[in-house]
Design an enzyme around this catalytic site. Structure first.
Site, PDB file in Angstrom:
ATOM      1  N   GLU A 117     -17.097  12.928 -29.140  1.00 31.98           N
ATOM      2  CA  GLU A 117     -17.680  13.045 -27.586  1.00 31.98           C
ATOM      3  C   GLU A 117     -16.608  13.550 -26.576  1.00 31.98           C
ATOM      4  O   GLU A 117     -16.844  14.598 -25.989  1.00 31.98           O
ATOM      5  CB  GLU A 117     -18.088  11.649 -27.138  1.00 31.98           C
ATOM      6  CG  GLU A 117     -19.498  11.229 -27.648  1.00 31.98           C
ATOM      7  CD  GLU A 117     -19.042  10.508 -29.130  1.00 31.98           C
ATOM      8  OE1 GLU A 117     -17.986  10.312 -29.519  1.00 31.98           O
ATOM      9  OE2 GLU A 117     -20.051  10.409 -29.718  1.00 31.98           O
ATOM     10  N   HIS A 161     -23.279  -1.589 -26.897  1.00 31.54           N
ATOM     11  CA  HIS A 161     -24.332  -0.636 -26.715  1.00 31.54           C
ATOM     12  C   HIS A 161     -25.309  -1.041 -25.533  1.00 31.54           C
ATOM     13  O   HIS A 161     -26.334  -0.260 -25.607  1.00 31.54           O
ATOM     14  CB  HIS A 161     -25.417  -0.521 -28.078  1.00 31.54           C
ATOM     15  CG  HIS A 161     -24.610  -0.043 -29.164  1.00 31.54           C
ATOM     16  ND1 HIS A 161     -23.391  -0.563 -29.814  1.00 31.54           N
ATOM     17  CD2 HIS A 161     -24.752   1.228 -29.877  1.00 31.54           C
ATOM     18  CE1 HIS A 161     -22.991   0.328 -30.850  1.00 31.54           C
ATOM     19  NE2 HIS A 161     -23.802   1.324 -30.597  1.00 31.54           N
TER      20      HIS A 161
END
Ligand SMILES: Cc1ncc(C[n+]2csc(CCOP(=O)(O)OP(=O)(O)O)c2C)c(N)n1
Ligand SMILES: [Mg+2]
Lengths: 354, 477
Positions: free
Chosen positions: B210, B279
């Site tokens: 990322e 998450h």
């Protein structure tokens, strides 16, 4: 499966550029000697960087430049050699906060650079960027980045755009030896190789990241860090501007032919501290002196010019011209007013509504 | 005892699916691990395996049935000696949690009122961005949403895809990059069909890096392209936050306006379902803190489409916060016009009301509307504002609403401290103090990392009932 031709230079073992001037001369032997005009240009370009940086140091000392100010003195041959090999009609450049020299090499106006250092309206970013954050869309210089390693990813992105638009340009992404250890550098080696991005990764190995020597920070050999990705790498002597240019030309040819990225590790040395406030206790005076006295890139070119019979007077002429440019830049940087107060609020967003 | 074979869930957020195919027939002997059927959702296909051995006694849901609820009995497995006659049909064993989330997410609760609420006219304002950053209260940009009358049916997921595809057809410089966006069609299937239409040069699968690919996208934006970067979820966008803030948001300013960064960073934000603390986080207030960014968070499919188009066209970096729980929500009121571009910086009044203002964004809008219905039954007339944009915040619409209702509840899925609710509290303290008849109330996630256990998770997340409670409190009822 794709086979890559890995430059033969890759097999060289790590060089020691310390002291011995003989080292560098031997490398350029296989290449035709540069002519007087080329040498003069090198001399002029490197001298401009040196004098500019010295002046910046002075202005800093006078309190006219604030914050961090990272000088490039000692490393002039790196950016000079590489820029000489670029296609300066389309290649793009990005580097870290040690960026004044890269901008001068990109043909940006010394006045605009110096005025940015002093935080004035006449600066490239109208005083809103400072020493570490300057850009010129016109000269395809994309900063000027204060975050160690960020410029490498941005450079890979510049290359991505060159490939996407097929404009034939190559992105030249400079990083320091310290930066080369950043995770995003490895990430970008992978993606640049995976996608055949036209990027020249230049590691300016000046042997220190702030106070930490390469030996204490970096395992293995920096130019070989791309090997696992199939990126050819090469280590060259960054105190020899001609060697730098020759290597950069080969690397850029390789990249421009559609082969993907290339890593050049350029061994160099910064004479000054990391930034203006660095007492540089992590290295000996002797070490610094050995580079200044035996390996100075400007002296080397000057010597070559004199060997070729160029008169002292002709060199003095160049010195004078450079001195004048730098003097004018410094004057401009002091005379240019501070940015208008309304500048505080502009350029946060690109505004569309009238 | 015969064993019930239940409709399985392919993901924590799946509530129903299609029974595509039976691979065993009634009377067939099955071993544990045998594949007995195939089920599918709009996102994926999965094989159903027998967990026990026995004989397939009775098939209760025939092949080709659509919309089979998770946990519904689809067949019965018999042990030795049992016959199909032993089968007693059982009701679907759907858990109450699933039922609750289904009702909470049912868009039909809101569709009726959505079009009715009167919207602020808005205004063209010179130097809007400057005034905004100076904290001046300005009217939102004008937008005649009611003029878009030609509608089609789409899920939020499809609306996002349609917006991206429309803009990519219009502008060659736009490309999509991220993990699994191309061949896999998106980890959450938001880029379905895009690789096929636009090819691998414009729909690009990245490695799981990322930080690196966000930086590459930023560099390409500086050099003339208009990337859309998908983060598989915003939790992973944290790896790239340096480039989002330091490289994308600040460059224009540091370059004295020479060089901007037109880019969209998008992906699901906030809690999904039972995926635990790492998450499940709302990043709205993180990015909304940063001058130089725009932050957008859609709720409905129309929001998703109109805001995504606006984000792609915007010459600035836009952080686009979606929500996984909403991807599968289907709406029949998505404007089909290519010109349906919702101005960034303009909120929508989803329901007008006189007694209390409820401000929400993303998934909380649905919960706020549900709360409003319940409140109506109790005689409280709530106005629900869907922020749509977090930064620049439509302060004007919020303040106008408070001047009318004099009471306000802010609902968000993020944590309370330094959250969007805190920001709105400050806004009101500074600009509408005298209009308040009660202190502002915040409905947020509890100030804890999101727990995994179903009961604790339910306690931690803000629900419609919390909004009801808060609204009653500010109404002193
Ligand atoms: C991500 C990040 N970490 C730390 C710093 C602080 N810092 C600035 S320069 C520097 C050393 C970098 O050394 P190198 O990459 O070798 O470049 P050089 O200064 O030698 O040109 C550090 C640690 C920073 N700017 N960014
Ligand atoms: Mg270094």
């Amino acid at each position: 499966m794709r086979e890559r031709i890995v430059a033969s230079a890759k097999k060289k073992t790590s060089k020691n550029i310390k002291g011995k001037a003989a080292d560098s001369k031997s490398v350029s032997n296989s290449n035709p000697e540069p002519g007087i005009e080329v040498l003069k240009k090198y001399y002029r370009d490197m001298l401009l960087i040196r004098r500019f940086e010295e002046k910046a140091g002075q202005l800093y000392g006078m309190g006219l430049i604030g914050g961090f100010c990272h000088l490039y003195i000692g490393q002039e041959a790196v950016v000079t050699g590489i820029t000489a090999a670029q296609d300066n009609t389309k290649d793009t450049v990005v580097t870290s906060y040690r960026d004044h020299a890269h901008m001068l090499a990109c043909d940006m106006d010394p006045k605009g650079i110096m005025a940015e250092l002093t935080g004035r309206e006449g600066g490239y970013s109208r005083g809103k960027g400072g020493s570490m954050h300057m850009f010129s869309k016109e000269k395809r210089f994309f900063g000027g980045h204060g975050i160690v390693g960020a410029g490498t990813a941005i450079g890979a992105g510049l290359g991505f755009a060159h490939k996407y638009t097929k404009d034939g340009g190559v992105a030249v992404a400079y990083m320091g030896d310290g930066a080369s250890n950043q995770g995003q550098v490895a990430e970008c080696y992978n993606m640049a190789a995976l996608w055949d991005l036209p990027v020249l990764f230049v590691i300016e190995n000046n042997q220190y990241g702030m106070g930490t020597s390469v030996k204490r920070s970096s395992a293995g050999t920096l130019y070989r860090r791309g090997e696992g990705y199939g990126i050819p790498g090469e280590q060259i002597d960054g105190m020899d501007v001609f060697e730098v240019e020759v290597a950069a030309r080969q690397a850029l040819d390789y990249i421009r032919s559609g082969n993907g990225p290339y890593i050049l590790e350029v061994l160099t040395y910064r004479y000054r501290g990391h930034s203006m406030s660095d007492p540089a206790k992590y290295r000996t005076k002797e070490e610094v002196a050995s580079f200044k006295e035996e390996r100075d890139p400007i002296t080397a070119v000057k010597d070559m010019l004199q060997e070729k019979g160029v008169e002292e007077a002709a060199l003095k002429e160049i010195d004078k011209e450079i001195k004048q440019i730098v003097k004018e830049a410094a004057e401009f940087a002091q005379e240019s007013p501070e940015p208008d107060r309304k500048e505080l609020w502009t350029d946060i967003l690109v505004s569309e509504e009238a | 005892m015969p064993t019930n074979i239940l409709m399985p869930a392919l993901s924590p957020t799946m509530t129903e699916g299609n029974l595509a195919k039976w691979l065993k027939a009634e009377g067939d002997a099955v071993e544990a691990g045998d594949v007995i059927a195939e089920i599918e959702t709009d996102k994926a296909t999965m094989e159903v395996e027998a967990v026990d051995e026995g004989t397939l006694g009775k098939i209760l849901i025939s092949e080709g049935t659509e919309g089979v609820k998770v946990n519904e009995v689809i067949a019965v497995l018999l042990e030795d000696g049992e016959t199909a006659n032993d089968v007693i049909p059982t009701e679907a064993a759907a858990s109450s949690a699933v039922e609750e989330s289904q009702t909470a997410k049912d868009p039909s609760t809101s569709l009726g009122v959505a079009g009715e609420a009167e919207q602020p006219a808005g205004a063209h304002v010179e130097d809007r961005d400057i005034l905004y950053h100076q904290g001046v209260i300005i009217e939102p940009p004008p937008f005649d949403e009611a003029s878009f009358t030609d509608m089609y049916e789409a899920t939020v997921r499809e609306a996002l895809r349609d917006a991206m595809a429309e803009e990519m057809r219009k502008d060659e410089r736009v490309y999509l990059m991220g993990e699994e966006v191309a061949e896999y069609q998106g980890a959450y299937k938001c880029s379905q069909g895009m690789l096929e239409e636009f090819g691998a040069e414009r729909v690009i699968d990245t490695p799981i890096t990322e930080h690196g690919f966000a930086g590459i996208a930023v560099g390409s934006a500086m050099n003339g392209l208009k990337p859309i970067v998908e983060f598989m979820t915003w939790n992973f966008g944290m790896q790239a936050i340096d480039h989002i803030i330091n490289s994308a948001a600040k460059t224009l300013y540091m370059a004295g306006g020479q060089l901007g960064c037109p880019i969209v960073f998008r992906g699901p934000n906030g809690a999904a379902s039972r995926v635990g603390a790492q998450h499940s986080q709302c990043y709205a207030s993180w990015y909304a803190h940063v001058p130089g960014l725009k932050v957008v968070s859609p709720w409905s499919a129309a929001d998703a489409k109109g805001l995504m188009k606006a984000a792609i066209r915007d010459p600035n970096p836009v952080v686009f916060l979606e929500n996984e729980m909403l991807y599968g929500e289907k709406y029949d009121n998505v404007p089909s016009s290519e010109d349906f571009v919702i101005p960034i910086g303009r909120a929508k009044i989803e329901r007008s009301g006189a007694d209390v203002t409820i401000v929400a964004f993303s998934i909380m809008v649905g919960k706020a509307l549900k709360a409003a219905e319940e409140l109506a039954e109790q005689g409280i007339d709530a106005e629900v504002i869907n922020l749509r944009t977090i930064r620049p915040l439509d302060r004007h619409t919020i303040l106008e609403s408070i001047k009318k209702t004099n009471r306000i509840v802010v609902a968000e899925e993020g944590w309370p401290f330094a959250g969007i609710g805190a920001e709105i509290a400050a806004l009101i303290g500074e600009h509408a103090f005298d209009y308040l008849d009660a202190p502002l109330a915040r409905v947020c996630s509890k100030d804890v990392p999101l727990p995994y256990a179903a009961n604790l998770e339910a306690m931690a997340l803000p629900q419609a009932e919390h909004i009801v409670e808060a609204a009653k409190k500010v109404c002193y009822k």
